[in-house]
Design a protein around this motif. Structure first.
Motif, short mmCIF file in Angstrom:
data_model
loop_
_atom_site.label_atom_id
_atom_site.label_comp_id
_atom_site.label_asym_id
_atom_site.label_seq_id
_atom_site.Cartn_x
_atom_site.Cartn_y
_atom_site.Cartn_z
N UNK A 11 -32.34 -53.67 40.13
CA UNK A 11 -32.18 -53.05 41.45
C UNK A 11 -32.79 -51.65 41.45
N UNK A 12 -32.97 -51.10 42.64
CA UNK A 12 -33.56 -49.77 42.78
C UNK A 12 -32.60 -48.65 42.38
N UNK A 13 -31.31 -48.97 42.33
CA UNK A 13 -30.31 -47.92 42.03
C UNK A 13 -29.79 -48.01 40.59
N UNK A 14 -30.58 -48.61 39.68
CA UNK A 14 -30.08 -48.79 38.32
C UNK A 14 -29.82 -47.44 37.64
N UNK A 34 -35.04 -54.51 32.95
CA UNK A 34 -35.22 -54.79 34.37
C UNK A 34 -35.80 -56.17 34.64
N UNK A 35 -35.83 -57.00 33.60
CA UNK A 35 -36.18 -58.41 33.79
C UNK A 35 -35.23 -59.25 32.94
N UNK A 36 -35.11 -60.52 33.31
CA UNK A 36 -34.22 -61.41 32.56
C UNK A 36 -34.73 -61.59 31.13
N UNK A 37 -36.03 -61.78 30.98
CA UNK A 37 -36.59 -62.00 29.64
C UNK A 37 -36.33 -60.78 28.74
N UNK A 38 -36.59 -59.60 29.28
CA UNK A 38 -36.36 -58.38 28.49
C UNK A 38 -34.89 -58.25 28.13
N UNK A 50 -21.34 -54.40 24.60
CA UNK A 50 -21.11 -54.67 26.02
C UNK A 50 -22.46 -54.84 26.72
N UNK A 51 -22.52 -55.80 27.63
CA UNK A 51 -23.68 -55.95 28.51
C UNK A 51 -23.22 -55.82 29.95
N UNK A 52 -23.80 -54.86 30.67
CA UNK A 52 -23.57 -54.74 32.11
C UNK A 52 -24.68 -55.52 32.80
N UNK A 53 -24.29 -56.59 33.47
CA UNK A 53 -25.25 -57.50 34.09
C UNK A 53 -25.18 -57.36 35.60
N UNK A 54 -26.24 -56.85 36.20
CA UNK A 54 -26.27 -56.62 37.64
C UNK A 54 -26.82 -57.83 38.37
N UNK A 55 -25.99 -58.41 39.22
CA UNK A 55 -26.38 -59.56 40.05
C UNK A 55 -26.37 -59.07 41.49
N UNK A 56 -27.55 -58.87 42.07
CA UNK A 56 -27.61 -58.17 43.35
C UNK A 56 -27.69 -59.07 44.57
N UNK A 57 -27.98 -60.36 44.38
CA UNK A 57 -27.95 -61.29 45.49
C UNK A 57 -27.83 -62.69 44.91
N UNK A 58 -27.78 -63.67 45.76
CA UNK A 58 -27.60 -65.05 45.31
C UNK A 58 -28.90 -65.75 44.95
N UNK A 61 -34.60 -66.86 42.00
CA UNK A 61 -36.05 -66.96 41.84
C UNK A 61 -36.43 -66.83 40.38
N UNK A 62 -37.53 -67.44 40.01
CA UNK A 62 -37.95 -67.47 38.62
C UNK A 62 -38.14 -66.06 38.07
N UNK A 63 -37.51 -65.79 36.94
CA UNK A 63 -37.65 -64.49 36.30
C UNK A 63 -36.66 -63.44 36.78
N UNK A 64 -35.96 -63.71 37.88
CA UNK A 64 -35.02 -62.71 38.39
C UNK A 64 -33.76 -62.69 37.53
N UNK A 65 -33.06 -61.58 37.59
CA UNK A 65 -31.81 -61.45 36.84
C UNK A 65 -30.72 -62.21 37.57
N UNK A 66 -30.12 -63.15 36.88
CA UNK A 66 -29.10 -63.99 37.50
C UNK A 66 -28.14 -64.49 36.43
N UNK A 67 -27.17 -65.28 36.85
CA UNK A 67 -26.21 -65.84 35.90
C UNK A 67 -26.87 -66.77 34.89
N UNK A 68 -28.07 -67.24 35.18
CA UNK A 68 -28.75 -68.12 34.24
C UNK A 68 -29.03 -67.41 32.92
N UNK A 69 -29.05 -66.07 32.92
CA UNK A 69 -29.21 -65.31 31.69
C UNK A 69 -28.11 -65.66 30.69
#
Length: 237
Positions: A11-14, A34-38, A50-58, A61-69
């Protein structure tokens, strides 16, 4: 005792989120991704507490940060680090807890809620780290506090521990063996050296040199471990 954390946030406010977490001195940032792969790569490499995982919307999309991580991490790790989900979507809380995460914080983050979340973690993880390492040498056991170790040096199949007191303790095991036992504030900077970043005073990129213990010790770093040098600079800065 300090605990390491990684922020995975596209997100822009990280930066705002990072500054809020950094207010708590017992938690030390080892990477911002700032990417799922990274995020996956750094979690596997640095093994944060600890991992803080930011999920900003539902969106998924491919490569986006999501619960699939989390699903991908399960492919490589038997046990995940503590996961705290941050989201501006209240409905994400249900899926977060369904996936077994430790905490959920709604954005914008309430400082009081963040404090409670981190205090709960500290309370249940006091014994996460031992503060000493056992070094055996010819039937002689030395129990050394991690924070007393300035650096380790490889010497064929032995490892020399250089201590704050000026003492050098030799162990009859390889540097690679001990590297796996050291906490997160130790970094390998060269085939022959692992350093405690608490003693780093200066890094000269032009000379490929790392200065320790009030510049009394100068060690080389190699290109192979340049990424570790970048991480050290980021963490200290």
């Amino acid at each position: 005792m300090q605990f390491s954390f990684i922020l995975v946030d596209d997100s822009n406010d990280f930066e705002t989120t990072l500054e809020q977490i950094k207010q708590f001195d017992d938690f030390l940032c080892v990477a911002v991704c700032q990417t799922k792969k990274e995020g996956i790569d750094k979690i596997l490499e640095l093994k944060p507490n600890v991992v803080f995982l930011s999920i900003n919307d539902g969106n998924e999309s491919q490569g986006s940060i999501s619960f699939s991580l989390l699903s991908e991490l399960h492919e490589y790790l038997e046990e995940l680090p503590t996961i705290i989900v941050l989201s501006d979507v209240k409905e994400a809380a249900y899926e977060a807890y369904q996936r077994g995460v430790t905490g959920f914080l709604l954005k914008p983050i309430d400082p009081n809620e963040l404090r409670r979340c981190l205090f709960r973690f500290q309370k249940t993880h006091k014994a996460l780290f031992a503060d000493k390492i056992s070094i055996k040498s010819n039937g002689d056991y030395n129990f050394i506090k991690f924070h007393d170790i300035i650096y380790l040096k490889a010497d064929s199949n032995t490892t020399d521990f250089y201590l704050k007191s000026g003492k050098v303790v030799t162990a009859f095991k390889t540097l690679k063996h001990f590297e796996k036992l050291l906490p997160f504030f130790f970094f390998r900077i060269h085939h022959g050296y692992v350093i405690n970043i608490d003693y780093v005073n200066r890094i000269n990129l032009g000379k490929n040199s790392c200065y320790l213990d009030n510049n009394e010790i100068i060690l080389p770093f190699s290109r192979t471990y340049k990424e570790n040098i970048d991480t050290i600079i980021h963490r200290i800065s």
